[in-house]
Design an enzyme around this catalytic site. Structure first.
Site, PDB file in Angstrom:
ATOM      1  CB  SER A 127       7.629  32.472  -2.439  1.00 19.34           C
ATOM      2  OG  SER A 127       8.295  31.878  -3.518  1.00 19.34           O
ATOM      3  CE1 TYR A 152       9.723  28.323   2.019  1.00 16.60           C
ATOM      4  CE2 TYR A 152       9.446  28.289  -0.370  1.00 16.60           C
ATOM      5  CZ  TYR A 152       9.717  28.981   0.791  1.00 16.60           C
ATOM      6  OH  TYR A 152       9.973  30.324   0.729  1.00 16.60           O
ATOM      7  CE  LYS A 156       7.462  31.287   2.628  1.00 17.54           C
ATOM      8  NZ  LYS A 156       7.682  32.109   3.806  1.00 17.54           N
TER       9      LYS A 156
END
Ligand code: NAD
Ligand code: WQD
Length: 344
Positions: A127, A152, A156
Site C-alpha cells: 500500500s 495495519y 504492510k
C-alpha cells in the site's frame, strides 16, 4: 490454459476483480477465502463475467494444514497472489494483535509451503501507506518508508521486509510487491464490486451510499489542508486497471522476465484528486447530487499523496487507462445493482 494461480482473499474486492482478469488471460484460478470480509456470492459474479467458475475453498490461510491440503488437491500451482489480510485501519488500532497475526501468519504460511510445492511466483498487496506523507510528490518507489501510522500500515511494512529477507536468502521463487494507491470503482458489468461491511470508512463507498440515500450526509474531513481547495488529495486507481497489473506481474515472474528477485511497483494513475474534486466529478459522471458537509480533520490522515507510476509503466508496460468519470460511474452502477438485489 496457462497454469494455476492461487488467489488468497479472492472473494474480496481486489481479489475478485483480479480473478476475473486472470481467467480472461487464460489462467486457472484457485480461490481461498475465509469470508471474514466477503461472501460466497462473489464466486457467482466471477463465473457470470468469465463463464468459468473458479475453484473456491472456504478456509483460513492461517490454518497451515488446511493450506497444505489445497496444494495437495490442486497440484501444479505456479503462482500465488496474496490478498488475504485484514484492512481496516481504525480497527487495527483497537485490535493490533488480530492484525499482526492475520496479516503476518497468512504470508508466512504461504511462503513456508511455496518451495515444497514448486510455486515460482508471489505477488503481495502492499500500500502507498508505507510512504506516509511523502516529502516529494509524485512519490516513487525509492522514497523512504515512513514510520507506520497504524498497526495495519505496519503489517504492510513488515510483510515487505519478510518477503525481501526471504527472497534474498535464496528461496526458489520470485516476488513482486505492488503498492496500491486508492483502488476504487467496480467491474463494468456490475457483477462484482466493493461491498464494505457496516458503515464505510473509505471515501467512495460513503459517496455512493450517500447518493443512494443509505447515509444521510457525507462528512468531508477537513478543508484547511495545504492543497488548492483545502481538502486532502489521493490517487484513485480504477479497480480493473489495478487487477490487470496483477496478471502482468504473474506473467513476468513465470516468464523469467523479472529484473530482480524482488521488485516493487507503485500502482496509481499519477494524478492527485482532492476529496471535493472527487465529489464534483461523481456528480457530473452520474447526474446524482451528494449531500456533504465539511467537518474537522480525521486523525492520522495524510494531507496529499499521489503516485509516480513510471516504473510500472516502463517495466510492466502497465498504465492506468480508465478515466475517473467512468470509474466513478462504475461504482454508482454497482451501488444501484446492490439496491436492485435488495442487498443495500
Ligand atoms: P477485502 O477485505 O475486500 O479482501 C480481502 C479478503 O481476504 C476478504 O475476502 C477476506 O474475507 C479475506 N481474508 C482475510 N483474512 C483471511 C484469512 N486469514 N484467510 C482467508 N481469507 C482471508 O480487501 P481488499 O480491498 O480486496 O484488499 C486486498 C489486499 O489489498 C489486502 O491485503 C489489503 O491490505 C490490500 N490493500 C487494499 C487497499 C484498498 O484500499 N482496498 C489498498 C492497499 C492495499
Ligand atoms: C480518502 C480521502 C479522507 C471518508 C485508506 C487507508 C490506506 C489504504 C487506502 C490500504 C481522505 C477523505 C474519507 C469520508 C472523507 N488502504 N474522506 N470522508 O485515507 O487514503 O487510506 O485506504 O492499504 O491504508 O488508510 O482512504 O478512502 O479512507 O480516504 O472526507 O467519509 O477521503 O479524509 O482524504 P485513505 P479513504
Amino acid at each position: 490454459m496457462k497454469g494455476k494461480i492461487l488467489v488468497t482473499g479472492g472473494a474480496g474486492y481486489i481479489g475478485s476483480h483480479t480473478a476475473v482478469e486472470l481467467q480472461n488471460a487464460g489462467y486457472e484460478v484457485v480461490i481461498i477465502d475465509n469470508l471474514s470480509n466477503s461472501n460466497a456470492g462473489v464466486i457467482d459474479g466471477i463465473e457470470k463475467i468469465t463463464g468459468i467458475r473458479p475453484v473456491f475453498v472456504e478456509m483460513d490461510v492461517q490454518d497451515k494444514e488446511a493450506l497444505r491440503k489445497v496444494f495437495e488437491e490442486n497440484k501444479g500451482i505456479k503462482g500465488i497472489i496474496n490478498f488475504a489480510a485484514s484492512k481496516a485501519v481504525g480497527e487495527s488500532v483497537q485490535k493490533p494483535l488480530l492484525y499482526y497475526r492475520n496479516n503476518l501468519v497468512t504470508l508466512l504460511n504461504l511462503m513456508d509451503l511455496m518451495p515444497e510445492y514448486g510455486v515460482e511466483a508471489l505477488v503481495f498487496s502492499s500500500s502507498c501507506t508505507v510512504y506516509g506523507q511523502p516529502d516529494v510528490l509524485p512519490v516513487d518507489e525509492q522514497a523512504p518508508i515512513k514510520p507506520a501510522l497504524s498497526p495495519y500500515g505496519n503489517t504492510k511494512q513488515i510483510c515487505e521486509e519478510i518477503i525481501k529477507d526471504a527472497v534474498y536468502s535464496g528461496v526458489p521463487y520470485k516476488s513482486i510487491i505492488l503498492r496500491y494507491f486508492n483502488p476504487v470503482g467496480a467491474h463494468p458489468s456490475a457483477e462484482i464490486g466493493e461491498l464494505p461491511l457496516g458503515v464505510p470508512q473509505n471515501l467512495l463507498p460513503y459517496v455512493t451510499q450517500t447518493a443512494m440515500g443509505i447515509r444521510q450526509e457525507l462528512s468531508v474531513y477537513g478543508d484547511d489542508y495545504d492543497t488548492p481547495d483545502g481538502s486532502c488529495i489521493r490517487d484513485y486507481i480504477n479497480i480493473v486497471d489495478l487487477a490487470k497489473a496483477h496478471v502482468i506481474a504473474v506473467n513476468r515472474m513465470i516468464a523469467g522476465q523479472s529484473k530482480d528477485n524482488v521488485e516493487v511497483f507503485n500502482l496509481g494513475t499519477g494524478r492527485g484528486v482532492s476529496v471535493l474534486e472527487l465529489i464534483n466529478t461523481f456528480e457530473k459522471a452520474t447526474g446524482v447530487k451528494v449531500k456533504y458537509k465539511i467537518v474537522g480533520r480525521r486523525e492520522g490522515d495524510i494531507e496529499k499523496v499521489w503516485a509516480n507510476p513510471a516504473h510500472a509503466n516502463k517495466e510492466l508496460g502497465w498504465i492506468a487507462e480508465e478515466s475517473l468519470e467512468d470509474t466513478l460511474a462504475s461504482a454508482w452502477k454497482w451501488q444501484q445493482k446492490l439496491r436492485e438485489r435488495g442487498i443495500m
